[in-house]
Design an enzyme around this catalytic site. Sequence first.
Site, mmCIF file in Angstrom:
data_model
loop_
_atom_site.group_PDB
_atom_site.id
_atom_site.type_symbol
_atom_site.label_atom_id
_atom_site.label_comp_id
_atom_site.label_asym_id
_atom_site.label_seq_id
_atom_site.Cartn_x
_atom_site.Cartn_y
_atom_site.Cartn_z
ATOM 1 N N ARG B 444 40.396 38.584 34.979
ATOM 2 C CA ARG B 444 41.063 38.426 36.281
ATOM 3 C C ARG B 444 42.540 38.207 36.114
ATOM 4 O O ARG B 444 43.326 38.488 37.015
ATOM 5 C CB ARG B 444 40.453 37.220 37.012
ATOM 6 N N ASP B 460 38.681 36.603 45.487
ATOM 7 C CA ASP B 460 37.317 36.815 45.069
ATOM 8 C C ASP B 460 36.662 37.620 46.189
ATOM 9 O O ASP B 460 36.984 37.435 47.353
ATOM 10 C CB ASP B 460 36.627 35.455 44.910
ATOM 11 N N ASP B 549 39.836 28.682 36.888
ATOM 12 C CA ASP B 549 40.726 28.120 37.900
ATOM 13 C C ASP B 549 41.561 26.973 37.343
ATOM 14 O O ASP B 549 42.771 26.914 37.505
ATOM 15 C CB ASP B 549 39.879 27.516 39.028
#
Lengths: 751, 639
Positions: B444, B460, B549
């Site tokens: 990502r 997302d 994250d």
Amino acid sequence: MSCASGPGGGLRHPLRCREPWDEECEKEAVCVIMCASVKYNIRGPALIPRMKTKHRIYYITLFSIVLLGLIATGMFQFWPHSIESSNDWNVEKRSVRDVPVVRLPADSPIPERGDLSCRMHTCFDVYRCGFNPKNKIKVYIYALKKYVDDFGVPVSNTISREYNELLTAISDSDYYTDDINRACLFVPSIDVLNQNTLRIKETAQALAQLSRWDRGTNHLLFNMLPGGPPDYNTALDVPRDRALLAGGGFSTWTYRQGYDVSIPVYSPLSAEVDLPEKGPGPRRYFLISSQVGLHPEYREDLEALQVKHGESVLVLDKCTNLSEGGLSIRKRCHKHQVFDYPQVLQEATFCVVLRGARLGQAILSDVLQAGCVPVVIADSYILPFSEVLDWKRASVVVPEEKMSDVYSILQSIPQRQIEEMQRQARWFWEAYFQSIKAIALATLQIINDRIYPYAAISYEEWNDPPAVKWGSVSNPLFLPLIPPQSQGFTAIVLTYDRVESLFRVITEVSKVPSLSKLLVVWNNQNKNPPEDSLWPKIRVPLKVVRTAENKLSNRFFPYDEIETEAVLAIDDDIIMLTSDELQFGYEVWREFPDRLVGYPGRLHLWDHEMNKWKYESEWTNEVSMVLTGAAFYHKYFNYLYTYKMPGDIKNWVDAHMNCEDIAMNFLVANVTGKAVIKVTPRKKFKCPECTAIDGLSLDQTHMVERSECINKFASVFGTMPLKVVEHRADPVLYKDDFPEKLKSFPNIGSL
Amino acid sequence: MQSWRRRKSLWLALSASWLLLVLLGGFSLLRLALPPRPRPGAPQGWPRWLDAELLQSFSQAGELPEDAASPQAPHGGSCNWGACFDTSKCRGDGLKVFVYPASGPISETHHRILASIEGSRFHTFSPAGACLLLLLSLDAQTGECSSMPLQWNRGRNHLVLRLHPAPCPKTFQLGQAMVAEASPTVDSFRPGFDVALPFLPEAHPLRGGAPGQLQQHSPQPGIALLALEEERGGWRTADTGSSACPWDARCEQDSGPGQTQRGETLPNATFCLISGHRPEAASRFLQALQVLAALQEMSPARVLALRQQTQFLWDAYFSSVEKVIHTTLEVIQDRIFGTSAHPSLLWNSPPGALLALSTFSTSPQDFPFYHLQQGSRPEGRFSALIWVGPPGQPPLKLIQAVAGSQHCAQILVLWSNERPLPSSWPETAMPLTVIDGHRKVSDRFFPYSTIRTDAILSLDARSSLSTSEVDFAFVVWQSFPERMVGFLTSSHFWDEAHGGWGYTAERTNEFSMVLTTAAFYHRYYHTLFTHSLPKALRTLADEAPTCVDVLMNFLVAAVTKRPPIKVPYGKQRQEAAPLASGGPGPRPKPQAPAPNCVNQIAAAFGHMPLLSSRLRLDPVLFKDPVSVQRKKYRSLEKP
């Protein structure tokens, strides 16, 4: 001492009084007064008509003679000076051929060779420079002499045009002193710019007999063409002991880092040819080589590049078939094609600057002038002024062994970087290469920076072109730092005489947990502040500052009493802000310590009809200012407001008794380049007796005045620094569906 | 009588005038007759020669361009970069470093330094493929001295790293090897070739390191201006009160109880005078140079700038052994890179050259940090990067919402699940690119070359956003291009009970992380994530996907030293306090990552970079009692 600075005389006779003779000025003044009284006596109107005619004629003749004499004397008073000063002028306007001759005996002492281990702290006597408030070194120039040997044969050409220019430039600069005892740096007038024109031993002897030579300590020599055949040393061969050398063409082996200064080889074409600046961008040729004296090996390498890459590479040489030889310096040829030099350099993106017998090449200057990016192929060469100039921004340095890869190395540079380099190259030429004067002053500045390092010119000042300096902002609070909450803030309340309202504000503000001190600025000179016993009792120290004059700028004075970094400026009638709102405002400031963080927001707009700025206080979706009737900011901005506010804004604000908050918004936005932060929802800032903020803002004339302020400030700043944003800061859970009890700042936006 | 008197007065006047005339005339004549004496103190300057026009140029016409050439480069005894370093070995990958393994048993410090270099992007295990061979010479404690290594080759392309003053006698000639050591002497130091290191105490932290102690930008009023280092490691303070330093050393205050010992605390002063080898010389030095007077003249603006710069330099390059070593390698890499080295601005302003990679760009305006200094602005467009993990539903609604934004430039779909790529995608005016990912979560944050804008909206597939939420968040990001701007948040906290860091996604009054399932940030962070994070951390993210994250937030916080920014998110209010999924419609589900994830990452960083914020940026008229028609982002307020 000059008379111009004294009272009286200076203004009346500015020309006359620039002369340095004090007593002359006084005499002149006396004369004028006496003349006046004499004239009055002589031409007294009551006197003459009553006389007999023959007497009258007799007297008139006599008086006319006296009068004429006086006038003539008066004229004389003026004339002789101009005659005299032109005499002086003549004395200065000597011929170079008439300078005193100095005979150097063959056995006069010769200085040691240059000491390679010299550094500023070992070979330079900084104590001669001392501490001086201007942080400027004093430079003395020895008088010009003509040196001859025992047989009367001159040691060298007396002085070259360039060295004369160089010494003139130093003499005209702020560095110059004619007092040898106060000087910190000595510049011999012995011209060693070009070693080829020198007799080395005799020149060294001439240096050694200078009156303050002292092993060359604090002496500065300028040399552009060092060495001589066959092996061409990269530094001046004249033995010079500890003298500093400003040399063109140093190599890493001869350059004494931090002691010598590497200077350009001046190109006479700089003065002869006017090449207007050409904007950056792609040019006809990608790479040009225009040097004529290239070693055949190098020429072969370059021609191989030309064969490989075709049109985009141009390798030029001397023109052999030109009829008139005099112009050949300004022509270059490729096969039978003739090009004008240096104009052809402007047609190329990159220009090769190859080492010749010497490392320093005058072509570097021509290339920079053309805004062509120099590709320097000269191993171990110390680029000019490399102590301060960042050559990475203006040139490409390629090792000699990689010459065949030059093309691919250059191709890997992004176009944007190339354009930056082109701009930078031209800027270097304009600032440091284009004249002998520029070279001389840059050299002295570098030495000055070493002696007064704490006052040295910054990297940005040396390297940033004016356009970048204008467009960029260097935030004075650039370190990302979140000040500890424990420090708290100082509230500053500006007040005149609304004691009751002031006391309410004090009481309200004192409830804010992070308040650490309260400062009341008492702006009323006619009335004393209330007695100590009458003030509200609060948990933090409360100080009252009495001002000398009722000025709005008193609110932004950097008082010694402010011990915290955060300042809350608050008007004496802002009682509607809750403790939660103020505490939250402080916490927002901690996250944005370089911004103005305030409550009521305002906006500036461009009025297309009137073609000027307009002030807006309506409900808008945007904010560009906050009112300082209630705002947090860093105390450093108080210093800036008081001492660094541009133009006459500060006085203008005090005279109009308005717009100090707009001025503060302009100042902070201009210096940080950032927008304000408005905190918490909009409130009606209304209270029974107050007129400030919203109450007053609604007034039409007030709005006109505020618009005028914006236009005035924008013109003084020369730009509109205010930044418009569409956001404000609220507590994380503001108006969220979340139990109020659990919110940190529940009491926000309610009234 | 009257006429006589009149005549008398006339004569008087006449004779007076004559007298005056004679006097004045005499003066003038006198002045003409006497030669003008040289004026004392008058500036004489360099003369303007009458025949200056006739002076010859210092070089004859033609001499300059035609100076004879010789192919022999000037040479000297010692090394410089061009002569002693072979850059041809560094082509391709830039600087690749091979570290000689220690011969005998090594200390813990040595071991960890080796590990830190091995984890860095410079490291290679093959001495043949390396362009720099590193010889660590740092075991001051064990007294172990390294012997001449195998591939020595007269020291060519070698770096000898000495963190502590060499206890070993020189067992072999250094030759062409570069030396990185503390306090090199002027005589032996080769500028542009050797590297000067800071003098590090034995107990210097290996990684992370304490942040600078500066707590405020400006000096506290009333603290001492200058502290002098004394013998025995004490400090004396010189007060601001003493106007200029007097010559009889009175500027030093009586050394009383205020004197502190080195090691415990540094003196509380604006400047500290450190005087090389001989502390006792400090006071004499002070007198001679009148340091104090010079310091007092310094403007507050300059003091402010200097204070901040010391802290920045400390944090960026000095605070740990790892930073010192990486800085050394970065310096050498810049020499190899030549034109594509770090510009000076990147070295000298936050976040510093270790965090602003020159491999990303050499133009400062390409980075998120330098817009102010460059007078540039971040771009007005963004790219939406939508990650489609399992179960692999094409996010049609989300694409519509994002494509509706006026600031959107392109949409990229990162297909990262087992399902085949759908054949058709919704019709939008936006260019839509599909990238087939490698099923790894860390993908990502890969710097895809197809991303053409500075701003990335990371999404997302299960996120849901409205167009005006996207618009407003992007406008906010433009004001803070170096930070992450997100909608959903989480926090870290110190868990006393477990003696470690904890993580919570519950809604609280503050937050320190934003979820990257819906957040704006600068594309540079993809490069930084992929190329500067240690491999171990990226592997961790792949193994525990919820950690990605946290890792991204750590990275951005470590670079910016600022908390992220939260903007309002409409959907949030419909849900109960802890965000639970399973309601109607797919929702991003912030699963709480294992708490040791935060701890592991913090340990790898060497410190806790996350910072908490207590604010949210709302539109100016957000929920104000004013007609909704006047509000630009009115749909943000819909219940």
